[in-house]
Scaffold this motif. Structure first.
Motif, PDB file in Angstrom:
ATOM      1  N   SER A  71       0.864  -1.175   0.038  1.00  0.00           N
ATOM      2  CA  SER A  71       0.042  -0.013   0.142  1.00  0.00           C
ATOM      3  C   SER A  71       0.728   1.326   0.043  1.00  0.00           C
ATOM      4  O   SER A  71       0.663   2.326  -0.533  1.00  0.00           O
ATOM      5  CB  SER A  71      -0.980   0.030   1.196  1.00  0.00           C
ATOM      6  OG  SER A  71      -0.316  -0.131   2.274  1.00  0.00           O
ATOM      7  N   ALA A  72       2.087   1.047   0.581  1.00  0.00           N
ATOM      8  CA  ALA A  72       2.842   2.393   0.892  1.00  0.00           C
ATOM      9  C   ALA A  72       3.545   2.574  -0.430  1.00  0.00           C
ATOM     10  O   ALA A  72       3.784   3.524  -0.934  1.00  0.00           O
ATOM     11  CB  ALA A  72       3.806   2.275   1.891  1.00  0.00           C
ATOM     12  N   GLN A  73       4.111   1.386  -1.162  1.00  0.00           N
ATOM     13  CA  GLN A  73       4.630   1.354  -2.306  1.00  0.00           C
ATOM     14  C   GLN A  73       3.828   2.008  -3.337  1.00  0.00           C
ATOM     15  O   GLN A  73       4.339   2.834  -4.354  1.00  0.00           O
ATOM     16  CB  GLN A  73       5.106  -0.064  -2.813  1.00  0.00           C
ATOM     17  CG  GLN A  73       6.184  -0.632  -2.087  1.00  0.00           C
ATOM     18  CD  GLN A  73       6.283  -2.101  -2.327  1.00  0.00           C
ATOM     19  OE1 GLN A  73       6.804  -2.301  -3.639  1.00  0.00           O
ATOM     20  NE2 GLN A  73       6.228  -2.977  -1.576  1.00  0.00           N
ATOM     21  N   MET A  74       2.523   1.591  -3.380  1.00  0.00           N
ATOM     22  CA  MET A  74       1.464   2.277  -4.504  1.00  0.00           C
ATOM     23  C   MET A  74       1.277   3.844  -4.119  1.00  0.00           C
ATOM     24  O   MET A  74       1.290   4.582  -5.364  1.00  0.00           O
ATOM     25  CB  MET A  74       0.111   1.447  -4.175  1.00  0.00           C
ATOM     26  CG  MET A  74      -0.641   1.991  -5.448  1.00  0.00           C
ATOM     27  SD  MET A  74      -2.168   1.041  -5.304  1.00  0.00           S
ATOM     28  CE  MET A  74      -3.267   1.750  -4.415  1.00  0.00           C
ATOM     29  N   ILE A  84       9.764   4.602  -7.883  1.00  0.00           N
ATOM     30  CA  ILE A  84       9.310   2.985  -7.717  1.00  0.00           C
ATOM     31  C   ILE A  84      10.001   2.491  -8.947  1.00  0.00           C
ATOM     32  O   ILE A  84      10.475   1.359  -9.306  1.00  0.00           O
ATOM     33  CB  ILE A  84       7.927   2.941  -7.780  1.00  0.00           C
ATOM     34  CG1 ILE A  84       7.451   3.280  -6.321  1.00  0.00           C
ATOM     35  CG2 ILE A  84       7.550   1.586  -8.235  1.00  0.00           C
ATOM     36  CD1 ILE A  84       7.980   2.386  -5.120  1.00  0.00           C
ATOM     37  N   ALA A  85       9.849   3.282 -10.274  1.00  0.00           N
ATOM     38  CA  ALA A  85      10.650   2.956 -11.474  1.00  0.00           C
ATOM     39  C   ALA A  85      11.960   2.678 -11.323  1.00  0.00           C
ATOM     40  O   ALA A  85      12.616   1.538 -11.632  1.00  0.00           O
ATOM     41  CB  ALA A  85      10.311   3.723 -12.426  1.00  0.00           C
ATOM     42  N   CYS A  86      12.658   3.439 -10.638  1.00  0.00           N
ATOM     43  CA  CYS A  86      14.180   3.191 -10.412  1.00  0.00           C
ATOM     44  C   CYS A  86      14.566   2.087  -9.615  1.00  0.00           C
ATOM     45  O   CYS A  86      15.213   1.217  -9.819  1.00  0.00           O
ATOM     46  CB  CYS A  86      14.741   4.476  -9.838  1.00  0.00           C
ATOM     47  SG  CYS A  86      14.911   5.830 -11.213  1.00  0.00           S
ATOM     48  N   ALA A  87      13.538   1.901  -8.442  1.00  0.00           N
ATOM     49  CA  ALA A  87      13.977   0.699  -7.428  1.00  0.00           C
ATOM     50  C   ALA A  87      13.414  -0.507  -8.117  1.00  0.00           C
ATOM     51  O   ALA A  87      14.193  -1.526  -7.870  1.00  0.00           O
ATOM     52  CB  ALA A  87      13.094   1.006  -6.135  1.00  0.00           C
TER      53      ALA A  87
END
Length: 142
Positions: A71-74, A84-87
């Motif tokens: 949920s936090a990632q979203m 998020i794309a880089c991670a």
């Protein structure tokens, strides 16, 4: 070092699947990872599609590798898509940054690993994971 035993991982999976069935959810797939992102156990309900392993793994892997539940990632993806794309790139494209990736902690707050659930809506997946984790006597960070 605190860890999730195979026995406890199996309990988490069984209770997660039981919750899903009792709630009338679609067939679920569940994975339990240790704090290093390594699989401890996985099960796929009858009728679950074969690609669900990778999705469940991606939800749990993202949670444990980033130290934040799905949920936090979203939310982070919505606010800072580039992060998020880089991670995801740094972690081999293995992240699935949506609810259903749930961190597992012990009573002292130590990170033990993560559970990934897929098959129904992401919010239902997360609720099933939480039920399984708590039934095993651990704390869920949804």
């Amino acid at each position: 070092m605190a860890e999730i035993s195979l026995r406890r991982a199996r309990t988490i999976i069984r209770k997660t699947l039981d919750h899903g069935k009792a709630a009338g959810m679609k067939p679920l797939s569940v994975i339990v990872l240790d704090s290093g992102g390594n699989p401890i156990a996985f099960e796929r309900s009858d009728g679950a599609s074969p690609g669900r392993y990778q999705i469940a793994h991606g939800k749990a892997y993202g949670a444990v590798m980033l130290g934040m539940p799905g949920s936090a990632q979203m939310k982070r993806a919505e606010d800072q898509a580039y992060f998020i794309a880089c991670a995801n790139g740094a972690l081999g494209g293995a992240l699935v940054p949506v609810p259903g990736g749930v961190l597992v902690r012990d009573g002292k707050g130590r990170l033990l690993g993560a559970v990934g659930v897929t098959g129904d809506t992401s919010d239902n997946d997360a609720a099933a994971a939480k039920a399984g984790i708590e039934a095993a006597g651990l704390e869920a960070e949804v």
